[in-house]
Design an enzyme around this catalytic site. Structure first.
Site, PDB file in Angstrom:
ATOM      1  N   ASP A  50      -8.821 -21.476  16.285  1.00 42.39           N
ATOM      2  CA  ASP A  50      -7.703 -22.005  17.063  1.00 42.39           C
ATOM      3  C   ASP A  50      -7.980 -23.428  17.528  1.00 42.39           C
ATOM      4  OD1 ASP A  50      -6.448 -19.071  18.820  1.00 42.39           O
ATOM      5  OD2 ASP A  50      -6.582 -19.615  16.715  1.00 42.39           O
ATOM      6  N   TYR A  53      -7.608 -25.888  14.717  1.00 49.09           N
ATOM      7  CA  TYR A  53      -6.192 -25.978  14.379  1.00 49.09           C
ATOM      8  C   TYR A  53      -5.472 -26.882  15.394  1.00 49.09           C
ATOM      9  CZ  TYR A  53      -1.363 -24.445  13.639  1.00 49.09           C
ATOM     10  OH  TYR A  53      -0.021 -24.419  13.413  1.00 49.09           O
ATOM     11  N   ASP A  54      -5.725 -26.610  16.664  1.00 51.08           N
ATOM     12  CA  ASP A  54      -5.091 -27.421  17.710  1.00 51.08           C
ATOM     13  C   ASP A  54      -5.486 -28.886  17.582  1.00 51.08           C
ATOM     14  OD1 ASP A  54      -5.221 -24.852  20.309  1.00 51.08           O
ATOM     15  OD2 ASP A  54      -3.796 -25.249  18.690  1.00 51.08           O
ATOM     16  N   SER A  99      11.433   4.059  -1.915  1.00 49.99           N
ATOM     17  CA  SER A  99      10.489   3.880  -3.010  1.00 49.99           C
ATOM     18  C   SER A  99      10.739   5.001  -4.016  1.00 49.99           C
ATOM     19  CB  SER A  99       9.052   3.838  -2.505  1.00 49.99           C
ATOM     20  OG  SER A  99       8.802   4.941  -1.712  1.00 49.99           O
ATOM     21  N   LEU A 100       9.921   5.089  -5.018  1.00 54.50           N
ATOM     22  CA  LEU A 100      10.204   6.031  -6.098  1.00 54.50           C
ATOM     23  C   LEU A 100       9.086   7.043  -6.236  1.00 54.50           C
ATOM     24  CD1 LEU A 100      11.344   3.453  -8.797  1.00 54.50           C
ATOM     25  CD2 LEU A 100      12.806   5.137  -7.670  1.00 54.50           C
ATOM     26  N   GLU A 133      15.099   1.882 -17.468  1.00 52.22           N
ATOM     27  CA  GLU A 133      14.910   0.434 -17.386  1.00 52.22           C
ATOM     28  C   GLU A 133      13.472   0.148 -16.998  1.00 52.22           C
ATOM     29  OE1 GLU A 133      17.560   0.927 -13.950  1.00 52.22           O
ATOM     30  OE2 GLU A 133      16.478  -0.768 -13.050  1.00 52.22           O
ATOM     31  N   LYS A 135      10.203  -0.912 -15.038  1.00 54.06           N
ATOM     32  CA  LYS A 135       9.815  -0.997 -13.633  1.00 54.06           C
ATOM     33  C   LYS A 135       9.060  -2.312 -13.476  1.00 54.06           C
ATOM     34  CE  LYS A 135       7.591   1.670  -9.977  1.00 54.06           C
ATOM     35  NZ  LYS A 135       6.788   0.602  -9.381  1.00 54.06           N
ATOM     36  N   ASP A 137       6.880  -5.200 -11.971  1.00 58.50           N
ATOM     37  CA  ASP A 137       5.734  -5.187 -11.063  1.00 58.50           C
ATOM     38  C   ASP A 137       5.773  -6.429 -10.171  1.00 58.50           C
ATOM     39  OD1 ASP A 137       3.466  -4.411  -9.834  1.00 58.50           O
ATOM     40  OD2 ASP A 137       2.127  -4.804 -11.522  1.00 58.50           O
ATOM     41  N   ARG A 156      10.743  -5.526   1.834  1.00 58.37           N
ATOM     42  CA  ARG A 156      10.872  -4.101   2.075  1.00 58.37           C
ATOM     43  C   ARG A 156      10.255  -3.686   3.412  1.00 58.37           C
ATOM     44  NH1 ARG A 156      10.050   1.470   0.511  1.00 58.37           N
ATOM     45  NH2 ARG A 156       7.903   1.661   1.058  1.00 58.37           N
ATOM     46  N   GLU A 191      13.898  -6.951  -7.574  1.00 57.12           N
ATOM     47  CA  GLU A 191      12.478  -7.287  -7.573  1.00 57.12           C
ATOM     48  C   GLU A 191      12.270  -8.788  -7.756  1.00 57.12           C
ATOM     49  OE1 GLU A 191      10.976  -4.480  -7.067  1.00 57.12           O
ATOM     50  OE2 GLU A 191       8.847  -4.732  -7.570  1.00 57.12           O
ATOM     51  N   TYR A 243      18.595  -4.518  -9.364  1.00 61.18           N
ATOM     52  CA  TYR A 243      18.670  -3.193  -9.979  1.00 61.18           C
ATOM     53  C   TYR A 243      19.214  -2.112  -9.043  1.00 61.18           C
ATOM     54  CZ  TYR A 243      14.072  -3.041  -7.729  1.00 61.18           C
ATOM     55  OH  TYR A 243      13.049  -3.138  -6.817  1.00 61.18           O
ATOM     56  N   LYS A 307      17.181   6.719 -13.731  1.00 61.65           N
ATOM     57  CA  LYS A 307      18.094   7.014 -12.616  1.00 61.65           C
ATOM     58  C   LYS A 307      19.267   7.818 -13.148  1.00 61.65           C
ATOM     59  CE  LYS A 307      16.842   2.588 -10.592  1.00 61.65           C
ATOM     60  NZ  LYS A 307      17.220   1.181 -10.441  1.00 61.65           N
ATOM     61  N   LYS A 331       5.274   6.102 -15.043  1.00 61.03           N
ATOM     62  CA  LYS A 331       4.279   5.037 -15.053  1.00 61.03           C
ATOM     63  C   LYS A 331       3.578   4.946 -16.402  1.00 61.03           C
ATOM     64  CE  LYS A 331       3.427   3.087 -11.621  1.00 61.03           C
ATOM     65  NZ  LYS A 331       2.820   3.344 -10.308  1.00 61.03           N
ATOM     66  N   CYS A 436     -24.971  12.369   8.204  1.00 66.26           N
ATOM     67  CA  CYS A 436     -24.078  11.218   8.217  1.00 66.26           C
ATOM     68  C   CYS A 436     -24.887   9.922   8.176  1.00 66.26           C
ATOM     69  CB  CYS A 436     -23.228  11.260   9.482  1.00 66.26           C
ATOM     70  SG  CYS A 436     -22.223   9.779   9.679  1.00 66.26           S
ATOM     71  N   CYS A 439     -24.352   8.077  11.784  1.00 67.03           N
ATOM     72  CA  CYS A 439     -24.811   8.564  13.094  1.00 67.03           C
ATOM     73  C   CYS A 439     -25.863   9.649  12.973  1.00 67.03           C
ATOM     74  CB  CYS A 439     -23.625   9.068  13.915  1.00 67.03           C
ATOM     75  SG  CYS A 439     -22.946  10.624  13.320  1.00 67.03           S
ATOM     76  N   CYS A 454     -18.997  14.588   8.495  1.00 66.63           N
ATOM     77  CA  CYS A 454     -19.890  14.332   9.612  1.00 66.63           C
ATOM     78  C   CYS A 454     -19.405  15.164  10.796  1.00 66.63           C
ATOM     79  CB  CYS A 454     -19.839  12.847   9.948  1.00 66.63           C
ATOM     80  SG  CYS A 454     -20.469  12.457  11.580  1.00 66.63           S
ATOM     81  N   CYS A 460     -19.714   9.446  16.472  1.00 64.18           N
ATOM     82  CA  CYS A 460     -20.012   8.765  15.207  1.00 64.18           C
ATOM     83  C   CYS A 460     -19.271   7.439  15.188  1.00 64.18           C
ATOM     84  CB  CYS A 460     -19.588   9.622  14.030  1.00 64.18           C
ATOM     85  SG  CYS A 460     -19.756   8.765  12.450  1.00 64.18           S
TER      86      CYS A 460
HETATM   87  S1  IVH Z   1      14.873   1.474  -7.936  1.00 63.56           S
HETATM   88  C1  IVH Z   1      16.559   3.703  -5.139  1.00 63.56           C
HETATM   89  N1  IVH Z   1      14.349   0.125 -10.121  1.00 63.56           N
HETATM   90  O1  IVH Z   1       9.362   0.020  -7.586  1.00 63.56           O
HETATM   91  C2  IVH Z   1      15.260   3.341  -5.580  1.00 63.56           C
HETATM   92  N2  IVH Z   1      12.776   0.063  -8.357  1.00 63.56           N
HETATM   93  O2  IVH Z   1       7.704   2.237  -6.774  1.00 63.56           O
HETATM   94  C3  IVH Z   1      14.946   1.925  -5.369  1.00 63.56           C
HETATM   95  N3  IVH Z   1      10.842  -1.365  -8.765  1.00 63.56           N
HETATM   96  O3  IVH Z   1      10.190  -0.124  -4.207  1.00 63.56           O
HETATM   97  C4  IVH Z   1      14.094   1.396  -6.397  1.00 63.56           C
HETATM   98  N4  IVH Z   1      11.463  -2.048 -10.759  1.00 63.56           N
HETATM   99  O4  IVH Z   1      10.158  -2.330  -5.542  1.00 63.56           O
HETATM  100  C5  IVH Z   1      13.917   0.483  -8.905  1.00 63.56           C
HETATM  101  N5  IVH Z   1      14.004  -1.085 -12.060  1.00 63.56           N
HETATM  102  C6  IVH Z   1      13.607  -0.725 -10.857  1.00 63.56           C
HETATM  103  C7  IVH Z   1      12.394  -1.199 -10.312  1.00 63.56           C
HETATM  104  C8  IVH Z   1      12.009  -0.765  -9.044  1.00 63.56           C
HETATM  105  C9  IVH Z   1      10.535  -2.131  -9.820  1.00 63.56           C
HETATM  106  C10 IVH Z   1      10.013  -1.214  -7.578  1.00 63.56           C
HETATM  107  C11 IVH Z   1      10.724  -1.278  -6.254  1.00 63.56           C
HETATM  108  C12 IVH Z   1      10.398   0.024  -5.574  1.00 63.56           C
HETATM  109  C13 IVH Z   1       9.141   0.410  -6.273  1.00 63.56           C
HETATM  110  C14 IVH Z   1       8.899   1.900  -6.177  1.00 63.56           C
END
Ligand code: IVH
Length: 711
Positions: A50, A53-54, A99-100, A133, A135, A137, A156, A191, A243, A307, A331, A436, A439, A454, A460
């Site tokens: 800090d 930085y200051d 999420s999925l 479709e 996924k 990354d 998110r 994404e 998406y 989906k 996956k 352990c 401890c 443990c 511990c």
């Molecule tokens: S649908 C209703 N479609 O994967 C569900 N997600 O592991 C909402 N992601 O949080 C997600 N490609 O960030 C959907 N074609 C795709 C995607 C996708 C990447 C991500 C997304 C989600 C995560 C879940």
């Protein structure tokens, strides 16, 4: 920028600077302070104290005072976000960001489709289409448009609340800032990612400037989006695929594929590889096709998402706690590499579990350098499963062995196999410690448990520290400025021993005290004040987070949310725990009646409240624990306990139960005095009789559908 300026300018007194040197020095300071801000607020650890930085900011201001005409447009004195308090704001998502669920094999996908048919009560040959479709990354982003204007963009976060990155999203060319022909309210989700070429070029630039390089395009995208200075985001080529969607004032279409086509027409990039598939066979064929193109796409994908195409059916299927029932991620198989196991270290977790960690000669697995991997438990090292049956055909793993590492997505890398032909001579089987390492308390394995633990409890140090780290972690209290590192340091110095101590930190080390946080190394006036504020901010906490933060064995985020949803308030939950001290009680049965809570979890919860009830109460007394937001509180069945019996003709039992729960009702298996309503289809037997005897309201399926507005 910083590295290229006159390296002496930064050592010259402000009073002695020439105009040219001042120009260079202001540029250097602007860049350095921007990077320090980013590191402070972003995922990275701060690299400046800090004080330093200051001092930089003061120097910047002093030069500007001497040469007012030289002030830069991006001067730290003008920049919002240069003050720590101006970190990203929070945005509460109007609709949760989901999420999925993951699938790994063809069977998982077949089961996903079969499960949907069962849930909906569809025959095996009834048509049922899915989209498939890639996924992507990257990281997900939610864009809110009102009357066609982009009003905000949020990451998110925990799904409920994300970070406000609107200014940065505006810098991404794929993201339109105005739409024509869109519904008045439209939240577009998708994404953010970085293409391979752009990633390589960015890393080359970073390296040249002596700046941090990124491990993979995903990290680069995350680091570039989460910048307090949108100018940095602008300079980093990010892209966006749409998406999905959140809040909407009018439906986009009747199917997933048409809705995505509509988003495309509105001006969003959508993935060109998306296909509609009529059956599992077609879904798996699309998966194979996409996987074959993976290496030539130019951006990272880690699977295929399926989906359900019909949006009305998506609606009927609804959600589990954080994932939709109507979608799944298939996956890609994990990536593999061979390397040497240099050592096995034992880590002690917050529940006392002794976890063996492999220290590896660093090796690249799927683009990421891996030097640690989990070895699960002592049986896994010895080459047997929890029932004593051989795994890896019984091959054990020894220090010095050649081992095969794999990683799938974000998860911790694992060791899959060992090459006996390369085993060094004279190596000995690994001996798992019986005490352990932290401890020295005995470490014991209970019958049926694959893990050695443990027995030191909170004496511990490892357990105490790990519990604190868990308590402040992102899904728990998530206190800004109090991460694992700080907690460890405070613990070591005796400033914090239990979670409760966090909430008395200011009384003990705040203004007016003999020893003060602001005087600690690495801290300063501003950061100390900020931490105290951040702690105060978290005195108010949702019930589910509080429960999760307690770190009770077997209680993860999902089960904590289930418990919170079931009991609603902290006093209700606490009273039930007090009542449930023995596993035969009504309250214990009530715990088990929660869908998703089994005996192991129920016993763990009771044990935790029995052993640490006082400590938990004392902690709760420092906090305001917010009532759980039930799925709906305005529905006619919210808070009611329902029982279904007989045959339902219009929906399956699973769907009826899910619908009722989504409307805030509790669904029980048997009729008791606590039952509010029995929904009886044809063939209802003893439950109907019992309900009549107890005076419980009984309705038929049509009345039920009318009640929930589904008739
Ligand atoms: S649908 C209703 N479609 O994967 C569900 N997600 O592991 C909402 N992601 O949080 C997600 N490609 O960030 C959907 N074609 C795709 C995607 C996708 C990447 C991500 C997304 C989600 C995560 C879940």
């Amino acid at each position: 920028m910083a590295g290229k300026t006159d390296r002496t300018a930064d050592r010259i007194d402000v009073a002695d600077l020439t105009q040219d040197q001042a120009v260079e020095e202001l540029a250097r300071l602007s860049d350095l302070i921007a990077r320090a801000d980013a590191a402070y607020h972003g995922e990275d650890a701060p690299f400046l104290s800090d004080g330093d930085y200051d001092a930089l900011r003061q120097r910047n201001a002093a030069i500007e005072a001497r040469f007012p005409g030289l002030q830069r447009d991006d001067s730290p004195s003008l920049r919002v976000g240069s003050e720590p308090a101006a970190a990203f704001g929070k945005i509460r998502h109007a609709k949760r960001m989901l999420s999925l669920a993951n699938g790994f094999s063809d069977d998982d996908i077949a089961e996903f489709v079969a499960g949907i048919r069962r849930f909906l009560g569809l025959a095996e040959d009834a048509p049922l289409a899915f989209t498939a479709e890639p996924k992507i990354d990257g990281l997900s982003l939610s864009l809110r448009y009102e009357d066609g204007q982009l009003v905000h963009a949020a990451t998110r976060g925990d799904g409920e609340t994300g970070e406000d990155v609107t200014a940065n999203a505006r810098e991404i060319p794929d993201i339109p800032t105005a739409l024509t022909g869109a519904p008045a309210i439209l939240e577009v989700r998708g994404e953010v990612y970085m293409a391979h070429d752009d990633f390589e070029a960015l890393n080359a630039r970073q390296a040249e400037q002596g700046a941090k390089t990124f491990a993979n395009p995903r990290n680069a995208a995350a680091g570039s989006l989460r910048q307090l200075d949108p100018a940095i985001t602008r300079a980093r080529p990010l892209r966006f695929f749409a998406y999905a969607w959140g809040d909407l004032s009018a439906p986009l279409a009747a199917t997933q594929s048409d809705a995505v086509a509509r988003l495309h027409k509105l001006g969003f990039q959508t993935n060109p590889l998306m296909q509609t598939c009529e059956n599992v066979h077609a879904m798996l064929a699309t998966y194979a096709r996409i996987e074959a193109q993976r290496a030539t796409l130019g951006y990272d994908i880690d699977g295929v998402v399926y989906k359900l195409d019909d949006l009305a059916l998506q609606d009927r299927l609804g959600l589990r706690s954080t994932t939709p029932r109507w979608a799944i991620a298939h996956k890609f198989p994990a990536e593999l590499a061979w390397t040497r196991l240099d050592a096995i270290e034992i880590q002690v977790g917050r529940t006392g579990a002794l976890s063996p960690v492999a220290r590896l000669s660093p090796v690249t697995v799927g683009g990421v350098v891996v030097s640690n991997a989990t070895l699960h438990n002592e049986d896994y090292i010895a080459g047997r499963d929890s029932k004593g049956a051989p795994i890896r055909e019984g091959r054990d793993i020894r220090v010095g062995d050649w081992v095969q590492v794999y990683r799938a997505g974000d998860v911790i890398p694992k060791i899959r196999d060992v090459d006996l032909s390369k085993r060094p001579e004279g190596s000995a089987p690994y001996e798992f410690p019986q005490t352990c390492p932290e401890c020295a308390s005995p470490a014991i394995r209970e019958p049926g448990d694959s893990v050695r633990r443990c027995t030191g409890g909170l004496i511990c140090p490892a357990q105490a520290v790990e519990r604190l780290k868990h308590f402040v972690s992102r899904a728990a209290f998530d206190i800004e400025g109090l991460g694992a590192k700080q907690v460890e340091a405070f613990w070591r110095d005796g400033w914090i021993a239990t979670p409760r101590d966090i909430f008395t930190l200011q009384d003990r080390f705040g203004p007016g005290q003999v020893r003060q946080l602001k005087n600690r190394e690495g801290w300063g006036e501003t950061s100390a004040k900020k931490l105290f504020e951040a702690i105060e901010d978290k005195r108010k906490i949702p019930l589910s987070r509080f429960l999760f933060a307690l770190g009770i064995r077997h209680i993860g985020e999902t089960s904590a949310a289930l418990l919170a949803g079931h009991y609603g308030t902290w006093p209700a939950l606490r009273a039930a725990m007090a009542e449930a001290q023995d596993t035969g009680s009504v309250a214990y049965g009530d715990l088990l009646s929660i869908d998703g809570v089994g005996p192991v979890m129920a016993r763990a919860i009771l044990a935790a409240f029995e052993a640490e009830g006082d400590e938990i109460d004392a902690l709760a007394a420092c906090l305001t624990i917010e009532e759980a937001t039930r799925a709906r509180t305005d529905s006619p069945v919210a808070g009611k306990t329902l029982v279904f019996t007989g045959t339902l003709e219009r929906m399956t039992r699973a769907e009826a139960k899910a619908r009722a729960e989504a409307l805030g009702a509790k669904v029980a298996g048997s009729v008791s005095a606590k039952t509010d309503m029995l929904i009886a289809g044809p063939g209802a037997g003893s439950k109907a009789t019992k309900a009549a005897a107890l005076g419980v309201q009984v309705i038929d399926e049509d009345a039920w559908l009318a009640l929930i507005g589904a008739a």
